[in-house]
Design an enzyme around this catalytic site. Structure first.
Site, PDB file in Angstrom:
ATOM      1  N   ASN A  91       0.807  -1.228   0.000  1.00  0.00           N
ATOM      2  CA  ASN A  91       0.000   0.000   0.000  1.00  0.00           C
ATOM      3  C   ASN A  91       0.840   1.279   0.000  1.00  0.00           C
ATOM      4  O   ASN A  91       0.371   2.312  -0.468  1.00  0.00           O
ATOM      5  CB  ASN A  91      -0.916  -0.019   1.243  1.00  0.00           C
ATOM      6  N   TYR A 156       3.502   9.337 -11.174  1.00  0.00           N
ATOM      7  CA  TYR A 156       2.558   8.547 -10.362  1.00  0.00           C
ATOM      8  C   TYR A 156       1.778   7.572 -11.254  1.00  0.00           C
ATOM      9  O   TYR A 156       1.640   6.390 -10.929  1.00  0.00           O
ATOM     10  CB  TYR A 156       1.622   9.519  -9.641  1.00  0.00           C
TER      11      TYR A 156
HETATM   12  P1  NAP Z   1      -1.076   8.798   2.762  1.00  0.00           P
HETATM   13  O1  NAP Z   1      -2.212   9.177   3.636  1.00  0.00           O
HETATM   14  O2  NAP Z   1      -0.103   9.844   2.355  1.00  0.00           O
HETATM   15  O3  NAP Z   1      -0.297   7.585   3.448  1.00  0.00           O
HETATM   16  C1  NAP Z   1       0.824   7.012   2.812  1.00  0.00           C
HETATM   17  C2  NAP Z   1       1.391   5.910   3.675  1.00  0.00           C
HETATM   18  O4  NAP Z   1       2.542   5.377   3.004  1.00  0.00           O
HETATM   19  C3  NAP Z   1       1.871   6.394   5.038  1.00  0.00           C
HETATM   20  O5  NAP Z   1       1.570   5.417   5.994  1.00  0.00           O
HETATM   21  C4  NAP Z   1       3.375   6.521   4.854  1.00  0.00           C
HETATM   22  O6  NAP Z   1       4.111   6.328   6.057  1.00  0.00           O
HETATM   23  C5  NAP Z   1       3.633   5.376   3.916  1.00  0.00           C
HETATM   24  N1  NAP Z   1       4.897   5.489   3.201  1.00  0.00           N
HETATM   25  C6  NAP Z   1       5.293   6.496   2.375  1.00  0.00           C
HETATM   26  N2  NAP Z   1       6.528   6.239   1.910  1.00  0.00           N
HETATM   27  C7  NAP Z   1       6.905   5.047   2.445  1.00  0.00           C
HETATM   28  C8  NAP Z   1       8.063   4.235   2.338  1.00  0.00           C
HETATM   29  N3  NAP Z   1       9.110   4.578   1.561  1.00  0.00           N
HETATM   30  N4  NAP Z   1       8.117   3.074   3.035  1.00  0.00           N
HETATM   31  C9  NAP Z   1       7.088   2.690   3.813  1.00  0.00           C
HETATM   32  N5  NAP Z   1       5.965   3.426   3.956  1.00  0.00           N
HETATM   33  C10 NAP Z   1       5.887   4.572   3.280  1.00  0.00           C
HETATM   34  O7  NAP Z   1      -1.609   8.164   1.383  1.00  0.00           O
HETATM   35  P2  NAP Z   1      -2.956   7.373   1.054  1.00  0.00           P
HETATM   36  O8  NAP Z   1      -3.866   8.299   0.379  1.00  0.00           O
HETATM   37  O9  NAP Z   1      -3.416   6.614   2.236  1.00  0.00           O
HETATM   38  O10 NAP Z   1      -2.400   6.378  -0.063  1.00  0.00           O
HETATM   39  C11 NAP Z   1      -2.143   5.002   0.210  1.00  0.00           C
HETATM   40  C12 NAP Z   1      -2.014   4.256  -1.110  1.00  0.00           C
HETATM   41  O11 NAP Z   1      -3.225   4.407  -1.865  1.00  0.00           O
HETATM   42  C13 NAP Z   1      -0.905   4.805  -2.001  1.00  0.00           C
HETATM   43  O12 NAP Z   1      -0.289   3.735  -2.695  1.00  0.00           O
HETATM   44  C14 NAP Z   1      -1.654   5.687  -2.986  1.00  0.00           C
HETATM   45  O13 NAP Z   1      -0.971   5.847  -4.194  1.00  0.00           O
HETATM   46  C15 NAP Z   1      -2.931   4.894  -3.154  1.00  0.00           C
HETATM   47  N6  NAP Z   1      -4.058   5.695  -3.658  1.00  0.00           N
HETATM   48  C16 NAP Z   1      -4.580   6.723  -2.941  1.00  0.00           C
HETATM   49  C17 NAP Z   1      -5.649   7.440  -3.452  1.00  0.00           C
HETATM   50  C18 NAP Z   1      -6.282   8.563  -2.705  1.00  0.00           C
HETATM   51  O14 NAP Z   1      -7.191   9.196  -3.285  1.00  0.00           O
HETATM   52  N7  NAP Z   1      -5.912   8.844  -1.472  1.00  0.00           N
HETATM   53  C19 NAP Z   1      -6.151   7.118  -4.708  1.00  0.00           C
HETATM   54  C20 NAP Z   1      -5.592   6.076  -5.421  1.00  0.00           C
HETATM   55  C21 NAP Z   1      -4.545   5.359  -4.880  1.00  0.00           C
HETATM   56  P3  NAP Z   1       4.697   7.569   6.938  1.00  0.00           P
HETATM   57  O15 NAP Z   1       3.634   8.622   7.005  1.00  0.00           O
HETATM   58  O16 NAP Z   1       5.022   6.910   8.226  1.00  0.00           O
HETATM   59  O17 NAP Z   1       5.906   8.040   6.199  1.00  0.00           O
END
Ligand code: NAP
Length: 248
Positions: A91, A156
């Site tokens: 994730n 991305y």
């Molecule tokens: P988020 O709130 O920014 O959370 C991202 C998470 O990834 C955090 O727990 C962060 O940990 C962790 N992370 C970042 N870099 C990392 C690394 N190098 N190693 C390990 N952990 C790492 O983002 P989110 O919206 O929940 O997104 C989660 C996933 O869903 C992502 O893959 C994103 O591309 C995908 N996604 C999101 C959306 C959306 O609308 N939000 C849509 C499509 C896909 P720390 O904070 O501890 O650094």
């Protein structure tokens, strides 16, 4: 319902947003969870405490998913702490948005490293245990922009399109070993990642969603639980959209 009772899952990036939602939903379904984070230490500590609420084991690991050696060590540590695991959810992800004219090489490489190379790192290190057990589930969190592209997100979109190809290939390679691999492609989900954008742009996005709302982390986490459980036992190699009908 405790569809995942006595199972153990690994979730990368479980400290915030969708990953945090997935950790909680898995725990609620009776699953033990090993989750990673990079910088959100306080949040990770709070999530570990959910272990009492749901009566399962939850443990945090600080580990950079884009680093192969750290990923390999992580799997060793999880095996020491949990003995085994059944589910891997890739994730962890970031954005570094810019138009290609302005995008620097570092922003390109960082997004590919954290979003795509992390899936290789964790999958490569985790599948040995799945092969031993002759069973395993891998779920990669992709995005609809990996399917349709998005101006200002070439790095991305490329990382997520890469995840989609990776997912299908792993499903083909490992299906005969009873290892399933699927991707979830969320649309617009309300988390820290999406709160950075300008308000008007976000409103216009929501207006274009047939269900007229942004998604929430549970919309994604519910599908993770389904795919991870035996209810999803005949589903592999799929990229499943969770986007309110945005991309049809
Ligand atoms: P988020 O709130 O920014 O959370 C991202 C998470 O990834 C955090 O727990 C962060 O940990 C962790 N992370 C970042 N870099 C990392 C690394 N190098 N190693 C390990 N952990 C790492 O983002 P989110 O919206 O929940 O997104 C989660 C996933 O869903 C992502 O893959 C994103 O591309 C995908 N996604 C999101 C959306 C959306 O609308 N939000 C849509 C499509 C896909 P720390 O904070 O501890 O650094």
């Amino acid at each position: 319902m405790k569809d995942l009772k006595n199972k153990t899952a690994i979730v990368t990036g479980g400290s915030k947003g969708i990953g945090k939602g997935i950790v909680e939903k898995l725990a609620k379904s009776g699953c033990n969870v090993a989750f990673t984070y990079l910088s959100s230490e306080e949040s990770a500590i709070e999530i570990e405490k959910l272990s009492e609420k749901y009566n399962v084991k939850i443990k945090k690991y600080k580990s950079d998913a884009s680093d192969f050696n750290q990923s390999s060590k992580l799997i060793e540590n999880i095996l020491d702490d949990f003995d085994s695991y059944d589910i891997l959810i890739n994730n962890a992800g970031i954005t570094r948005d810019n138009l290609i004219l302005r995008m620097d090489e570092e922003s390109w490489k960082k997004v590919i490293d954290i979003n795509l190379n992390s899936c290789f790192n964790l999958t490569k290190c985790a599948i040995r245990e799945f092969m031993k057990k002759k069973k395993g589930v891998i779920i990669n969190i992709s995005s609809i922009v990996g399917i349709k592209g998005n101006a200002g997100q070439s790095n991305y979109s490329a990382s997520k399109a890469g995840i989609n190809g990776f997912t299908k290939s792993i499903a083909l390679e490992l299906g005969s070993r009873n290892i399933r691999c699927n991707a979830i492609a969320p649309g617009f989900i309300e988390t820290d990642m999406t709160s950075k954008g300008d308000g008007k742009l976000l409103d216009s996005w929501i207006e274009s969603i047939p269900l007229k709302r942004a998604g929430n982390v549970d919309d994604v986490a519910n599908l993770c639980v389904y795919l991870a459980s035996d209810k999803g036992s005949y589903i592999t190699g799929q990229i499943i959209k969770v986007d309110g009908g945005l991309v049809t």
